[in-house]
Design a protein around this motif. Structure first.
Motif, PDB file in Angstrom:
ATOM      1  N   ILE A   1      15.655  14.645  19.861  1.00 29.36           N
ATOM      2  CA  ILE A   1      14.574  13.617  19.373  1.00 29.36           C
ATOM      3  C   ILE A   1      13.833  13.171  20.728  1.00 29.36           C
ATOM      4  O   ILE A   1      12.632  13.135  20.385  1.00 29.36           O
ATOM      5  CB  ILE A   1      15.408  12.329  18.995  1.00 29.36           C
ATOM      6  N   GLU A   2      14.730  12.789  21.727  1.00 28.12           N
ATOM      7  CA  GLU A   2      13.803  12.424  22.681  1.00 28.12           C
ATOM      8  C   GLU A   2      12.767  13.407  23.518  1.00 28.12           C
ATOM      9  O   GLU A   2      11.682  13.211  23.774  1.00 28.12           O
ATOM     10  CB  GLU A   2      14.783  11.758  24.037  1.00 28.12           C
ATOM     11  N   TRP A   3      13.228  14.769  23.455  1.00 33.98           N
ATOM     12  CA  TRP A   3      12.578  16.044  23.817  1.00 33.98           C
ATOM     13  C   TRP A   3      11.281  15.903  22.967  1.00 33.98           C
ATOM     14  O   TRP A   3      10.248  16.299  23.406  1.00 33.98           O
ATOM     15  CB  TRP A   3      13.503  17.108  23.965  1.00 33.98           C
ATOM     16  N   ALA A   4      11.644  16.093  21.685  1.00 37.18           N
ATOM     17  CA  ALA A   4      10.390  16.216  20.616  1.00 37.18           C
ATOM     18  C   ALA A   4       9.472  14.899  20.799  1.00 37.18           C
ATOM     19  O   ALA A   4       8.425  15.359  20.676  1.00 37.18           O
ATOM     20  CB  ALA A   4      11.109  16.129  19.390  1.00 37.18           C
ATOM     21  N   ALA A   5       9.947  13.875  21.047  1.00 35.99           N
ATOM     22  CA  ALA A   5       8.960  12.814  21.244  1.00 35.99           C
ATOM     23  C   ALA A   5       8.127  12.817  22.398  1.00 35.99           C
ATOM     24  O   ALA A   5       6.988  12.608  22.498  1.00 35.99           O
ATOM     25  CB  ALA A   5       9.925  11.336  21.311  1.00 35.99           C
ATOM     26  N   ASP A   6       8.853  13.246  23.589  1.00 37.64           N
ATOM     27  CA  ASP A   6       7.975  13.453  24.648  1.00 37.64           C
ATOM     28  C   ASP A   6       6.875  14.500  24.337  1.00 37.64           C
ATOM     29  O   ASP A   6       5.777  14.373  25.089  1.00 37.64           O
ATOM     30  CB  ASP A   6       8.891  14.012  25.967  1.00 37.64           C
TER      31      ASP A   6
END
Length: 279
Positions: A22-27
């Motif tokens: 999720i964090e990688w996708a948001a970045d």
């Protein structure tokens, strides 16, 4: 990346295992100035007589998990446009369907069910094989302080025509991250070195002109491609892997090189198909 506002789409499973994805996708969505779409799949047989309450509980749990995932994404990216969706479907089928309308699909590589069953199951692997857009598999990071590609985007290149798609996206990702690009060519003992070099030079030319600020380091080595690329991935920002479309990709991903990257890379792996729009 040709997107027409197609989102970065990430599969979530309601556990902490999905948080890195999720964090990688948001970045990534923020870097590309794109919306983020969070997809929670309720992998159930559907409504059954006398058991409607089970379906309702699964639906409620799915919506709650999607809401928690949205909170994770917005915590570090408060201005990001985030959409949450719950789907009753098989996890792999749902993500492949989502890929028709996505700029990129993001999945994890570890876990016990749902999207995160790559080693014992096949959601991440099957999505990487059959999606209609690039697929990022978020591997746990390992570091190697002596790796010359540490902190850089790494891409495996060859003289094959499909490799240009991976190279183009690797340039784009390096430019967006403000890091250098290490392009690794593992020589074939049966290849024509002079012809390969001419092909590679022609392949690089348009991308170096489009992204002149990206520092490019080309590496030509003999050896086992799986071992070489796995070593270069340790401490890298991202490893980009090209593969052939719907027919050849299945065979390629079952090969030792791609299996090694998807299972053992020391950084996230971005799988690019020859039918994916790039540039």
């Amino acid at each position: 990346m040709q997107t027409l506002e197609r989102p970065i789409t990430v599969g979530v499973d309601g556990t902490t295992v999905s948080q890195p994805a999720i964090e990688w996708a948001a970045d990534t969505a923020q870097r590309h100035d794109l919306p983020l779409k969070l997809v929670y799949v309720i992998d159930s047989p559907g409504p059954r007589v006398g058991y409607d309450y089970i379906s309702r509980e699964l639906d409620d749990a799915g919506h709650a998990a999607a809401d928690r995932a949205r909170d994770v994404a917005l915590a570090g990216h408060p201005g990001l446009t985030v959409q949450t969706v719950t789907v009753n479907d098989d996890s792999t089928h749902a993500l492949i369907n989502e890929s028709d309308h996505a700029s990129m699909i993001v999945v994890g590589s570890k876990g016990h069910s749902g999207f995160y069953d790559m080693v014992i199951g096949s959601t991440s692997l099957q999505t990487a094989m059959h999606a209609h857009c690039p697929v990022a598999v978020i591997r746990p990071r390992t570091d190697d302080p002596d790796n010359p590609a540490r902190g850089r985007v790494v891409v495996g290149v060859s003289s094959s025509p499909y490799a240009v798609h991976a190279l183009g996206l690797a340039f784009e990702e390096a430019a967006l991250r403000g890091v250098g690009l290490t392009a690794v060519h593992v020589r074939s003992s049966h290849g024509d070195a002079a012809r390969d070099e001419a092909t590679l030079a022609a392949m690089f030319d348009p991308w170096t002109k489009r992204y002149p600020a990206v520092d490019v380091n080309r590496v030509d080595l003999n050896g086992d491609a799986a071992k070489v690329l796995t070593q270069f991935s340790r401490g890298a920002e991202l490893l980009v892997s090209g593969c052939r479309g719907h027919g050849g990709i299945a065979g390629m991903l079952r090969g030792s090189t791609s299996q090694a990257m998807l299972h053992h890379a020391g950084c996230p792996v971005l799988v690019v198909h020859d039918h994916d729009p790039v540039g």
